[in-house]
Motif scaffolding. Structure first.
Motif, mmCIF file in Angstrom:
data_model
loop_
_atom_site.group_PDB
_atom_site.id
_atom_site.type_symbol
_atom_site.label_atom_id
_atom_site.label_comp_id
_atom_site.label_asym_id
_atom_site.label_seq_id
_atom_site.Cartn_x
_atom_site.Cartn_y
_atom_site.Cartn_z
ATOM 1 N N ASP A 59 -3.662 4.629 -10.464
ATOM 2 C CA ASP A 59 -4.461 5.362 -10.147
ATOM 3 C C ASP A 59 -5.179 6.194 -10.989
ATOM 4 O OD1 ASP A 59 -5.327 6.946 -7.562
ATOM 5 O OD2 ASP A 59 -4.295 8.406 -8.574
ATOM 6 N N ALA A 60 -6.485 6.687 -11.116
ATOM 7 C CA ALA A 60 -7.025 7.685 -11.225
ATOM 8 C C ALA A 60 -6.164 8.524 -12.733
ATOM 9 C CB ALA A 60 -8.065 7.961 -10.970
ATOM 10 N N ASN A 61 -5.770 9.617 -11.233
ATOM 11 C CA ASN A 61 -5.083 10.631 -11.800
ATOM 12 C C ASN A 61 -3.015 10.626 -12.140
ATOM 13 O OD1 ASN A 61 -4.772 13.905 -12.331
ATOM 14 N ND2 ASN A 61 -3.867 13.297 -10.654
ATOM 15 N N ILE A 62 -3.239 9.252 -12.524
ATOM 16 C CA ILE A 62 -1.665 9.049 -13.158
ATOM 17 C C ILE A 62 -2.006 9.846 -14.115
ATOM 18 C CG2 ILE A 62 -1.562 7.103 -13.615
ATOM 19 C CD1 ILE A 62 0.974 5.999 -11.815
ATOM 20 N N MET A 63 -0.494 10.072 -14.880
ATOM 21 C CA MET A 63 0.152 10.966 -16.257
ATOM 22 C C MET A 63 0.453 9.215 -17.112
ATOM 23 S SD MET A 63 -0.318 13.536 -17.902
ATOM 24 C CE MET A 63 -0.144 13.915 -16.391
ATOM 25 N N HIS A 64 -0.584 8.940 -18.144
ATOM 26 C CA HIS A 64 0.026 7.992 -18.676
ATOM 27 C C HIS A 64 -0.554 7.466 -20.426
ATOM 28 C CE1 HIS A 64 -3.999 7.381 -17.670
ATOM 29 N NE2 HIS A 64 -4.092 6.395 -18.894
ATOM 30 N N GLY A 65 0.603 6.483 -21.453
ATOM 31 C CA GLY A 65 0.107 7.166 -22.459
ATOM 32 C C GLY A 65 0.474 5.636 -23.392
ATOM 33 N N SER A 66 0.110 5.136 -24.433
ATOM 34 C CA SER A 66 0.989 3.885 -24.847
ATOM 35 C C SER A 66 1.730 4.429 -26.403
ATOM 36 C CB SER A 66 0.122 2.971 -24.984
ATOM 37 O OG SER A 66 -0.719 3.128 -25.290
ATOM 38 N N GLY A 67 2.281 3.628 -27.150
ATOM 39 C CA GLY A 67 3.003 4.177 -28.299
ATOM 40 C C GLY A 67 1.901 3.095 -29.493
ATOM 41 N N LEU A 103 1.007 -1.408 0.271
ATOM 42 C CA LEU A 103 0.001 0.069 -0.059
ATOM 43 C C LEU A 103 1.167 1.122 -0.236
ATOM 44 C CD1 LEU A 103 -2.837 -0.927 2.384
ATOM 45 C CD2 LEU A 103 -3.103 -0.715 0.009
ATOM 46 N N ALA A 104 1.816 1.127 1.055
ATOM 47 C CA ALA A 104 2.951 1.940 0.524
ATOM 48 C C ALA A 104 3.688 2.438 -0.764
ATOM 49 C CB ALA A 104 4.192 2.415 2.012
ATOM 50 N N GLY A 118 3.159 -1.002 -25.335
ATOM 51 C CA GLY A 118 2.610 -1.528 -24.017
ATOM 52 C C GLY A 118 2.640 0.310 -22.960
ATOM 53 N N LEU A 119 1.658 0.138 -21.347
ATOM 54 C CA LEU A 119 1.044 1.605 -21.627
ATOM 55 C C LEU A 119 2.144 1.833 -20.581
ATOM 56 C CD1 LEU A 119 -1.701 2.760 -21.098
ATOM 57 C CD2 LEU A 119 -1.208 1.887 -18.825
ATOM 58 N N MET A 120 2.713 2.949 -20.923
ATOM 59 C CA MET A 120 3.626 3.902 -19.965
ATOM 60 C C MET A 120 3.186 4.931 -19.086
ATOM 61 S SD MET A 120 6.155 5.255 -22.961
ATOM 62 C CE MET A 120 5.195 5.547 -24.036
ATOM 63 N N VAL A 121 3.952 4.400 -18.175
ATOM 64 C CA VAL A 121 3.509 5.567 -16.392
ATOM 65 C C VAL A 121 4.894 6.260 -16.204
ATOM 66 C CG1 VAL A 121 1.352 4.036 -16.283
ATOM 67 C CG2 VAL A 121 3.900 3.406 -15.194
ATOM 68 N N MET A 122 3.768 7.334 -16.016
ATOM 69 C CA MET A 122 5.047 8.085 -14.861
ATOM 70 C C MET A 122 4.562 8.262 -13.508
ATOM 71 S SD MET A 122 5.135 11.899 -16.918
ATOM 72 C CE MET A 122 4.803 12.062 -18.516
ATOM 73 N N PRO A 123 5.555 7.269 -12.902
ATOM 74 C CA PRO A 123 5.407 7.541 -10.771
ATOM 75 C C PRO A 123 6.062 8.627 -10.299
ATOM 76 C CG PRO A 123 7.559 6.583 -12.339
ATOM 77 C CD PRO A 123 7.146 6.548 -13.225
ATOM 78 N N GLY A 124 4.458 8.601 -9.710
ATOM 79 C CA GLY A 124 4.356 9.834 -8.950
ATOM 80 C C GLY A 124 3.421 11.439 -9.225
ATOM 81 N N SER A 125 3.409 10.885 -10.473
ATOM 82 C CA SER A 125 3.142 12.051 -11.048
ATOM 83 C C SER A 125 1.063 12.307 -11.094
ATOM 84 C CB SER A 125 2.757 11.922 -12.659
ATOM 85 O OG SER A 125 1.915 10.259 -13.214
ATOM 86 N N ARG A 164 4.328 5.251 -5.848
ATOM 87 C CA ARG A 164 4.325 5.677 -6.933
ATOM 88 C C ARG A 164 2.750 5.733 -7.787
ATOM 89 N NH1 ARG A 164 7.334 -0.439 -8.156
ATOM 90 N NH2 ARG A 164 4.951 -1.150 -6.838
ATOM 91 N N GLY A 165 2.376 5.451 -7.318
ATOM 92 C CA GLY A 165 0.274 5.768 -7.972
ATOM 93 C C GLY A 165 -0.135 4.170 -9.066
ATOM 94 N N PHE A 166 1.185 3.321 -8.463
ATOM 95 C CA PHE A 166 0.511 2.076 -9.091
ATOM 96 C C PHE A 166 1.306 0.955 -8.708
ATOM 97 C CE2 PHE A 166 4.418 3.497 -11.746
ATOM 98 C CZ PHE A 166 5.212 2.358 -11.808
ATOM 99 N N THR A 167 0.304 -0.403 -9.201
ATOM 100 C CA THR A 167 0.888 -1.509 -8.472
ATOM 101 C C THR A 167 0.781 -2.679 -10.167
ATOM 102 O OG1 THR A 167 0.309 -0.988 -5.878
ATOM 103 C CG2 THR A 167 0.847 -3.198 -7.391
ATOM 104 N N ILE A 168 1.933 -3.975 -9.859
ATOM 105 C CA ILE A 168 1.864 -4.545 -11.031
ATOM 106 C C ILE A 168 2.091 -6.250 -10.249
ATOM 107 C CG2 ILE A 168 3.238 -5.940 -13.319
ATOM 108 C CD1 ILE A 168 4.071 -2.838 -13.868
ATOM 109 N N LEU A 169 0.894 -6.817 -10.599
ATOM 110 C CA LEU A 169 0.445 -7.963 -9.914
ATOM 111 C C LEU A 169 0.694 -9.280 -11.204
ATOM 112 C CD1 LEU A 169 -2.429 -7.818 -7.856
ATOM 113 C CD2 LEU A 169 0.400 -7.195 -7.023
ATOM 114 N N GLN A 170 2.317 -9.833 -10.937
ATOM 115 C CA GLN A 170 2.266 -10.838 -12.271
ATOM 116 C C GLN A 170 1.499 -11.889 -13.117
ATOM 117 O OE1 GLN A 170 5.040 -10.057 -14.598
ATOM 118 N NE2 GLN A 170 5.669 -8.587 -13.372
ATOM 119 N N ASP A 171 0.512 -12.114 -12.039
ATOM 120 C CA ASP A 171 -0.121 -13.119 -11.679
ATOM 121 C C ASP A 171 -1.736 -13.669 -10.644
ATOM 122 O OD1 ASP A 171 0.809 -14.272 -9.389
ATOM 123 O OD2 ASP A 171 1.016 -15.808 -9.433
ATOM 124 N N LEU A 172 -2.066 -12.628 -11.329
ATOM 125 C CA LEU A 172 -3.341 -12.699 -11.205
ATOM 126 C C LEU A 172 -4.489 -13.274 -11.518
ATOM 127 C CD1 LEU A 172 -5.971 -10.248 -9.172
ATOM 128 C CD2 LEU A 172 -6.131 -9.183 -11.653
#
Length: 298
Positions: A245-253, A43-44, A182-189, A49-57
């Motif tokens: 998170d809903a407000n994280i800056m993200h995009g994809s190529g 959680l911390a 793949g989706l790119m994110v800016m951690p902390g944004s 970072r504003g995001f979490t990756i789980l490898q085998d949901l």
């Protein structure tokens, strides 16, 4: 223009004059380690970072089942003219199918799966409902990406979501490589809200779902944020999931490789954060893009 914009709106956007980014006023994590499967350390990290990756949901067998479901829906001729189906501008191939839980019992059941539901409730600190769902396809060679943006900026401006108390879960149905869009994110944004310039055109959703040009930050703002936050990317095997998170800056190529990319995308919103009138648009977007039925998921 009839909107919900008020003088005390903390996240004013779609402005007539450029404005500086503002510090977020709301937490990212609303629950505690006692509320669900994420431990205190996870959680911390998500808060920071504003995001979490789980490898085998989900399991490989489930991945195969959901890929078949995606293929079934994408090939259904009765859906080709349905407003819930978004196609690529150039190729006409299916890009996204919105409100997919209305079309698929399998996806509806997945949205209520405790592996998702308990995490969403924990992150948002309340019961949750589906703000939006879709399945996304990015075919090899022809898949188009999306410009940098914050989902919350659009959801606030065009749907009337009061606060960024929502979380998205993207479940990979194909491998996410560093090179297939793949989706790119800016951690902390996620801790900074970036207002956009320019009023919302009428029926903006008809074009923005194919390629967003309204509600996107300037190149100068993106450059500054990228230097301050850096850029991470969601990579992993099929069955992995990105919670962001809903407000994280993200995009994809664009995907110029022969390796397609597809995913199931669900947005969980807190039942204490239900939609109002749009804050910066003349009318709400259709229900298949922003659900207004806030019945808690069970």
């Amino acid at each position: 223009m009839t909107t919900a914009t008020m003088t005390d709106d903390l996240y004013r956007t779609r402005l007539t004059e450029a404005a500086e980014p503002v510090a977020r006023e709301h937490p990212t994590v609303w629950g505690t380690a006692e509320d669900g499967p994420f431990d205190a350390e996870a959680l911390a990290a998500h808060e920071q970072r504003g995001f979490t990756i789980l490898q085998d949901l989900i399991t490989p067998d489930e991945v195969a089942t959901y890929r078949q479901e995606l293929e079934r829906l994408s090939a259904d001729p009765s859906l080709r003219e349905d407003e819930r189906v978004i196609t690529e501008r150039a190729s006409g191939e299916v890009r996204s199918i919105f409100a997919v839980q209305q079309l698929s019992e399998l996806i509806d059941q997945l949205s209520r799966d405790l592996r998702l539901l308990e995490r969403a409730r924990q992150l948002l600190g309340s019961d949750v409902y589906l703000h939006q769902t879709r399945i996304n396809s990015m075919p090899g060679f022809r898949g188009n990406g999306f410009s940098w943006h914050s989902d919350f900026e659009s959801w606030h401006a065009e749907d009337g979501m009061p606060a960024p108390r929502a979380v998205s879960c993207s479940i990979a149905l194909t491998p996410n490589f560093p090179y297939n869009g793949g989706l790119m994110v800016m951690p902390g944004s996620h801790r900074t809200f970036v207002p956009s310039l320019g009023e919302t055109p009428e029926n903006n959703h008809l074009s923005s779902l194919k390629g967003q040009t309204v509600g996107v930050p300037s190149e100068e703002v993106i450059t500054d944020m990228a230097h301050r936050h850096g850029i991470d990317q969601f990579t992993g095997p099929a069955g992995s999931a990105l919670w962001f998170d809903a407000n994280i800056m993200h995009g994809s190529g664009n995907n110029i490789t022969p390796f397609p990319r597809s995913n199931i995308f669900m947005v969980f919103n807190s039942v204490e954060n239900t939609l109002e009138q749009p804050y910066a648009a003349a009318a709400p977007r259709p229900d298949h893009i922003a659900h207004r039925d806030a019945q808690p998921l069970r």
